[in-house]
Enzyme design. Structure first.
Site, PDB file in Angstrom:
ATOM      1  N   ASP A   1       0.710  -1.180  -0.007  1.00 43.28           N
ATOM      2  CA  ASP A   1       0.169   0.055   0.121  1.00 43.28           C
ATOM      3  C   ASP A   1       1.016   1.199   0.086  1.00 43.28           C
ATOM      4  O   ASP A   1       2.136   1.249   0.389  1.00 43.28           O
ATOM      5  CB  ASP A   1      -0.865  -0.094   1.345  1.00 43.28           C
ATOM      6  CG  ASP A   1      -2.111   0.913   0.959  1.00 43.28           C
ATOM      7  OD1 ASP A   1      -2.098   1.787   0.132  1.00 43.28           O
ATOM      8  OD2 ASP A   1      -3.145   0.817   1.634  1.00 43.28           O
TER       9      ASP A   1
HETATM   10  C1  BGC Z   1      -5.164   3.398   0.064  1.00 44.40           C
HETATM   11  C2  BGC Z   1      -4.933   2.345  -0.977  1.00 44.40           C
HETATM   12  C3  BGC Z   1      -4.721   3.237  -2.280  1.00 44.40           C
HETATM   13  C4  BGC Z   1      -3.437   3.841  -2.229  1.00 44.40           C
HETATM   14  C5  BGC Z   1      -3.098   4.706  -3.575  1.00 44.40           C
HETATM   15  C6  BGC Z   1      -3.691   4.409  -0.003  1.00 44.40           C
HETATM   16  O1  BGC Z   1      -3.871   5.302   0.877  1.00 44.40           O
HETATM   17  O2  BGC Z   1      -5.095   2.656   1.158  1.00 44.40           O
HETATM   18  O3  BGC Z   1      -6.306   1.703  -1.223  1.00 44.40           O
HETATM   19  O4  BGC Z   1      -4.806   2.170  -3.396  1.00 44.40           O
HETATM   20  O5  BGC Z   1      -3.512   4.739  -1.122  1.00 44.40           O
HETATM   21  O6  BGC Z   1      -3.920   5.814  -3.857  1.00 44.40           O
END
Ligand code: BGC
Length: 840
Positions: free
Chosen positions: A227
């Protein structure tokens, strides 16, 4: 992947020196990986997210189709509908040259207060897995990679970067890993995202679960991506993480190169990661030497809006419909009072990384006005004001000079010299990381707003950091604005809002200017405005008056972005801002009141017995209002069934708290989550899991005794099939969702009272009977034996209860598991199975 391809990828890895390998394993930017010309690899583009494909930049000048939120898709209980959502995402991805879509989110609705549930599918692992697999399959069929996320136990948002979830093996295997397992085994996703949180003491980007069961038992051959900013250290390199996102900075880079040189991390470990990345590249057509494979780009076609509208209607849940209040008896209705701020400004999507910029939005008010026959009058009043933030500057009040674009953007150096200027239609600017013109240290937006009302407006901006704001040359703000929420990305996803009371005269333009020093890591900056408002008492009185004077009142209520969004959990389940009082007041004035709930997850509906109908419309995407109008007028049927239990009172909720103590969040309830927990406690919710009414009636005619279970021949083959016949006994065509729950009375082990084991949707005309084959997967029969650390099955007879919700079961049959049946090969590591698809 075929053996020659695997050999080819090995050969490519062999061509790369250590520095090049290391470089590939961290992102090149927020949304891109590095290209590597030495092996003919182009950069790959990633984009969120579950309800649309935003594209590599967050820009309302590059709009995207906005789908109903994932809870709404799951509420259709229709894998065909989920596959269509996957196809739409694929078409959007190909249009925007995106290789990897960061979806679906398949964490479970463990507690209803989870702030990001609009983006997850349901409280049940089987429903989540089946809907998720259909979406992944359709997306990848069109050459776009899916990313199942967030692995694992990222089921709430409080302290999401650091929380250590403590849970037992049974709950982990039977609930939280189960949808990942289903999707990995059946739809073979090309990526999986390691979550921010920890599980039982280890942060997920370093967790052994990335290896076992993911690669060993399930045979996952894709890329494990972190993530965003979840990679903490070098330790993740020795674990199963392949790609640290975003880049170009991160904890690997030089540190990782040195660790390999020093012998702390074997180079062969990097080779596996690079090969996984190249395999992904081959799949999405990013590897020059691999031509075969990627299908031609799928186009969304002209019917996108119609598909989004149908999808929204198919997920809408009719909870209650007294005296057949819906569909509206249009032959008898002359005047409709539409009430609620959300009827004019609906929330069409949840907030955070899942957000996209839609090209247009149909509000309930617009949708209804367009759908009603001439002669039916529609009145509108907000009735109460959501305590939500002021919105963007009203488009009707923005006018560019000489018909040009309304907002001027200036990128400035430290000393205030212009680096670049541009014009835009709106003042909404979002930039990730270093995605700003070179040399720019500040950004400034200016516009002329022409107010359409005289009175006290609230004018201001949305953004965090050092910000200056002025109206007509008067500086109203010039200081630091602290973040509204913690964590990386919070200032982009949920920036704070500051507004000031400014007296304006209709027709007299006002010059607005906002300037921000550009922070490292990106920013979101925009103007904000709120028109003059009546006092809450006046507003409520108007709503009463409108309701009294109408034949029917439609009141739209829901959550605001301040209480339901990514990055935090809800403090309570109540509707904000006096909306409960609003519904009660409207219902007092008009016996034909329909309440429409615009939220991504459950809210309390204490007035539900006072209104004639309740519809859950979720965050229904850009065509929300058109779909709602279809349902109200009966052009479409509310096809949804609840994908989660809907509580009546907060104190009844068996699993509520998501606040970690000393950094830990214990899942004390074990395997009893969602309806399983409600059934065990013996407490009645407002509406049970699986519940929803269409516009017709149904009978479960009969069931065929399923064949006895034998060894599963393949991990994803069904253990048995329940065949059900259902008849539409009403006077309209309709849809029904037939649900199969297993129970094991007298079991030797702790089990849920019953658990979902299969479902199928029926569509039938009046009087028609439909036969449905409902597969029961092998996993629904197995349990995790924590002592043996292995899957097991309890031979004997399982009851299969069949009906139309978890609490509305009409007939029972049995599933017999003969003595000696073993939980194989599904429980056996794939690497030990004959004919294994795993080639690493
Ligand atoms: C989220 C993800 C997301 C990523 C990129 C993170 O803060 O938890 O689900 O895909 O950001 O935007």
């Amino acid at each position: 992947m075929s053996r020659p391809l695997e050999e080819h990828l090995d050969a490519l890895v062999g061509k790369l020196d250590l520095s090049r390998k290391v470089r590939l394993l961290t992102g090149a930017s927020h949304a891109h990986t590095y290209a590597e010309p030495a092996v003919g690899l182009r950069a790959m583009t990633f984009s969120d997210g579950p309800a649309g494909v935003r594209g590599p930049s967050w820009d309302d000048e590059e709009p995207s189709a906005c789908l109903p939120c994932p809870t709404a898709v799951a509420a259709s209980w229709d894998t065909g509908r989920a596959a269509d959502a996957g196809r739409l995402l694929a078409a959007e991805a190909r249009r925007k040259e995106v290789d990897v879509v960061l979806a679906p989110t398949i964490n479970l609705h463990r507690s209803p207060v989870g702030g990001r549930h609009f983006e997850c599918l349901s409280e049940d692992p089987l429903l989540t897995g089946r809907i998720g697999a259909a979406l992944v399959g359709a997306l990848q069929e069109h050459g776009v990679a899916a990313t199942v996320k967030h692995y694992v136990a990222n089921d709430s948002e409080t302290d999401r970067f650091s929380v250590d979830v403590r849970l037992g093996e049974r709950a982990l295997r039977e609930l939280y890993l189960a949808p990942f397992e289903d999707i990995v085994l059946t739809a073979r996703p090309w990526l999986l995202m390691a979550a921010y949180n920890g599980v039982n003491g280890t942060t997920m980007t370093e967790h052994e679960l990335l290896d076992d069961p993911l690669r060993t038992r399930w045979g996952f051959d894709g890329v494990v991506v972190s993530d965003w900013r979840a990679t903490r250290s070098l330790a993740a390199a020795s674990a199963g993480l392949d790609l640290a996102m975003p880049g170009p900075d991160g904890p690997w880079g030089e540190v990782l190169r040195k660790a390999v040189e020093d012998g702390a991390v074997p180079e062969s470990t990097l080779d596996i990661k690079v090969k996984n990345l190249l395999r992904l590249a081959a799949r999405v057509g990013a590897l020059e030497s691999v031509h075969a494979g990627r299908p031609a780009a799928v186009r969304a076609g002209r019917d996108v809006r119609a598909r989004l509208r149908a999808a929204a209607a198919d997920g809408t849940v009719l909870l209650h419909n007294a005296r057949a209040a819906l569909p509206l008896p249009l032959d008898r209705v002359r005047r409709i009072a539409v009430i609620g701020e959300l009827a004019e400004h609906p929330r069409i999507q949840g907030g955070g990384s899942a957000e996209v910029c839609p090209a247009q939005v149909v509000s309930p008010l617009q949708g209804l006005r367009a759908a009603l026959p001439p002669g039916v009058e529609v009145t509108y009043t907000a009735g109460s004001y959501l305590d939500g933030d002021p919105g963007p500057l009203p488009a009707a009040c923005l006018r560019g000079e000489n018909g040009g674009r309304a907002v001027r953007v200036r990128w400035l150096t430290d000393t205030g010299e212009e680096v670049r200027t541009e014009s835009r239609d709106t003042g909404e600017l979002v930039r990730f990381g270093s995605d700003v013109p070179q040399g720019a240290a500040a950004v400034e937006l200016t516009t002329t707003m022409c107010p359409d009302l005289t009175g006290s407006w609230q004018l201001g901006f949305r953004g965090a950091g050092r910000i200056m704001f002025e109206a007509d040359g008067r500086t109203l703000h010039d200081e630091d604005v602290p973040s509204a929420h913690d964590g990386p990305g919070a200032d982009i996803l949920t920036p704070p809002v500051r507004t000031f009371d400014v007296e304006l005269t209709a027709g007299r333009p006002v010059e607005l200017r906002v300037r921000q020093r550009i922070p490292a890591g990106g920013f979101a900056l925009s103007f904000r405005a709120m028109r003059p408002r009546r006092s809450p008492a006046d507003e409520l009185a108007r709503a009463r008056q409108d309701a009294r004077a109408a034949d029917v009142a439609i009141v739209v209520v829901g959550t605001s972005s301040q209480i339901e969004s990514e990055g935090f959990d809800r403090a309570h389940l109540c509707l904000p801002a006096g909306q409960d009082d609003l519904v009660r007041a409207v219902a007092e004035e008009n016996p034909n009141t329909v309440a429409v709930v615009n939220a991504g997850a459950p809210v309390l509906l204490p007035w539900r017995g006072d209104v004639s109908a309740v519809l859950i419309a979720w965050f229904a995407g850009q065509e929300a209002g058109a779909a709602l109008a279809d349902i109200l007028t009966g052009t479409a049927e509310p096809g949804g069934r609840l994908p989660m239990t809907w509580p009546a009172h907060t104190e009844d909720v068996p699993v509520l708290d998501t606040r970690p103590v000393d950094g830990r969040l214990p899942y004390r309830e074990g395997i009893h989550v969602g309806y399983r927990a409600w059934l065990r406690e013996g407490v009645e919710p407002a509406y049970p899991f699986g519940h929803g009414l269409g516009y017709t009636t149904w009978e479960l005619v009969d069931l065929r005794q399923p064949a006895a279970v034998r060894h599963a021949d393949a991990p994803d083959s069904p253990a048995t099939v329940v065949t059900a016949r259902v008849r539409n006994t009403g006077g309209r065509p309709g849809k029904q969702v037939v649900q199969v729950y297993l129970a094991r009375p007298g079991s030797g082990i702790d089990r849920p009272v019953r658990w979902l084991a299969g479902f199928a949707t029926a569509h039938a005309g009046p009087g028609e009977t439909v036969e449905l084959d409902i597969p029961v997967p092998w996993r629904a029969l197995w349990h995790w034996d924590s002592q043996a650390d292995e899957w097991a099955v309890e031979p004997g007879t399982f009851d299969a209860l069949v009906g139309f919700s978890s609490a509305d079961l009409h007939k029972t049959t049995t599933v017999d598991v003969p003595a000696g049946t073993q939980a194989t090969p599904g429980g056996t590591p794939i690497s030990q199975q004959a004919g294994s698809p795993r080639e690493r």
